[in-house]
Design an enzyme around this catalytic site. Structure first.
Site, PDB file in Angstrom:
ATOM      1  N   ASP A  60     -44.830  41.677 -88.402  1.00 55.42           N
ATOM      2  CA  ASP A  60     -45.659  42.969 -88.581  1.00 55.42           C
ATOM      3  C   ASP A  60     -46.370  43.067 -89.916  1.00 55.42           C
ATOM      4  OD1 ASP A  60     -47.052  45.184 -88.187  1.00 55.42           O
ATOM      5  OD2 ASP A  60     -45.513  46.353 -87.612  1.00 55.42           O
ATOM      6  N   ASP A  81     -52.173  42.552 -85.478  1.00 50.53           N
ATOM      7  CA  ASP A  81     -51.276  42.426 -86.917  1.00 50.53           C
ATOM      8  C   ASP A  81     -49.851  42.164 -86.527  1.00 50.53           C
ATOM      9  OD1 ASP A  81     -51.321  45.124 -85.881  1.00 50.53           O
ATOM     10  OD2 ASP A  81     -51.233  46.046 -87.857  1.00 50.53           O
ATOM     11  N   GLU A  82     -49.626  42.083 -85.160  1.00 50.02           N
ATOM     12  CA  GLU A  82     -48.058  41.953 -84.793  1.00 50.02           C
ATOM     13  C   GLU A  82     -47.981  40.566 -83.869  1.00 50.02           C
ATOM     14  OE1 GLU A  82     -45.924  45.237 -83.524  1.00 50.02           O
ATOM     15  OE2 GLU A  82     -48.073  46.270 -83.821  1.00 50.02           O
TER      16      GLU A  82
END
Length: 409
Positions: A9, A105-106
């Protein structure tokens, strides 16, 4: 063999990408936001310094500045975020070919089959991943390490920023079960209230509840949440190449001021159609139906659809169909607060057989030329940025609208 799953993350992703271009602001509270002058002047992301003042994502700019008067506001650059997301995932793919993006973003990484190539200690390998991202891109990432995807994600949330947390079969009860149920994946406020009615306020209380009874009470969701809490979830990490394609591709704008008249609506429609067409081409898809949703200043929506004569991912086709729907269903001069255009009933571009019109024999060649033109535009934008080239009718609209982020990223 026990699975080894990483959840990576990126920390304060939007703000961190913006700060790469503004290193002088690293020590200051910074937030990425929508246009402060628009009705969507909200916080999209913030750095750690802003978090310390209590600044939260999705609150209005005036609320954030009330908490932090020195807050520095930066505009969003979504093309850059997509670019860095691709770069980060390319780093992950050096460690395993099983990388499943969860959001921009993960990502989950299944390290089970490749961990031995980098060392026997999962925590040390996770630290290698964090170091590679930090040194090569200047971004930090928190990594959760566990035996399933849900606990790996909870591990990346457990300690931030720039940290590794290992959740094992030996420690998950101690680390996770005291946490509120809302810390569990996909447990929102509605689920929290439903669980609280039966005395389940922590993850441990949820795990201790009888699974079959919970299933009878909440249906399929009850079984799923119980599996999440008890550590029995075992879904595979599915790499992006194997994920199912989108069922629709759409984009919406909420305008800083109401649009009135066909000319203004034409400009807004052209900008939306351009983005929808570009996204369809990225997925190598064409749409056979166009849907338009129009919102008035009182937040009333109308939705209209039209079947196209031929599958397309050409912006002119999508804009033309959309404007036709608007003219047929909207009174000229009536104000429009927001528009959304969606391409539906998608087909693969190489399977999009076109029904030729005997009375318009030149239609297919003309569309072929437009496809080549717009693919050339895609190449220019990919190299020089989204704003490097635009369709003429979208230029005016580009400066007056704000994307609401609907549709496929």
């Amino acid at each position: 063999m026990e699975r080894v799953i990483f959840h990576c993350d990126l920390n304060s992703f939007y703000a961190s990408v913006e700060l790469l271009s503004h290193p002088e602001l690293l020590a200051q509270p910074v937030a990425v936001c929508g246009d402060p002058e628009s009705r969507h002047g909200i916080i999209l992301a913030k750095n750690e310094s802003a978090k310390a003042f209590g600044v939260k994502t999705a609150e209005t700019i005036w609320q954030a500045r009330k908490k932090c008067p020195r807050l520095v506001l930066l505009p969003a650059h979504h093309d850059q975020y997509r670019l860095y997301s691709q770069k980060v995932n390319a780093i992950y793919e050096r460690f395993t070919d099983l990388v499943e993006p969860f959001s921009i973003d993960e990502s989950w990484l299944d390290m089970t089959g490749t961990l031995h190539l980098f060392g026997s200690d999962p925590e040390a390998v996770a630290d290698q991943v964090r170091r590679a991202v930090r040194e090569e891109l200047g971004l930090t990432v928190s990594v959760g390490v566990s035996f399933n995807k849900v606990f790996a994600k909870m591990g990346s949330d457990y300690k931030k920023p720039d940290a590794t947390t290992v959740i094992t079969r030996e420690n998950y009860r101690e680390l996770l079960w005291p946490l509120p149920v809302t810390d569990l994946l996909f447990v929102g406020q509605a689920a929290r209230r439903a669980l609280a009615e039966y005395g389940m306020r922590t993850i441990g209380e949820l795990a201790a509840f009888d699974r079959e009874t919970l299933g009878r009470l909440l249906g399929k969701q009850g079984y799923t949440l119980h599996d999440y809490a008890s550590g029995t979830e075992c879904s595979p990490v599915i790499p992006a190449r194997d994920l199912p394609g989108p069922k629709s591709v759409g984009n919406g704008f909420t305008f800083p001021r109401n649009l009135t008249g066909w000319e203004e609506l034409q400009a807004g429609t052209a900008a939306l159609a351009d983005e929808v067409a570009a996204r369809l081409r990225r997925h190598r898809l064409k749409c056979t139906t166009v849907q338009v949703t129009i919102r008035d200043p009182n937040f009333r929506d109308i939705c209209r659809q039209k079947r196209l004569d031929a599958p397309t991912h050409v912006s002119r086709d999508i804009a033309g169909a959309s404007m036709g729907l608007i003219r047929a269903s909207w009174r000229e001069g009536a104000p429009v607060r927001a528009l959304t255009i969606t391409g539906q009933n998608l087909v693969a571009e190489d399977q999009a057989a076109e029904q030729l019109d005997l009375f318009a024999a030149g239609a297919a060649p003309r569309r072929d030329k437009l496809e080549k033109l717009e693919r050339a535009m895609d190449g220019i934008r990919g190299k020089f940025g989204r704003d490097a080239i635009s369709i003429a009718s979208t230029v005016e609209a580009a400066g007056s609208e704000e994307s609401n982020g609907r549709g496929t990223p």
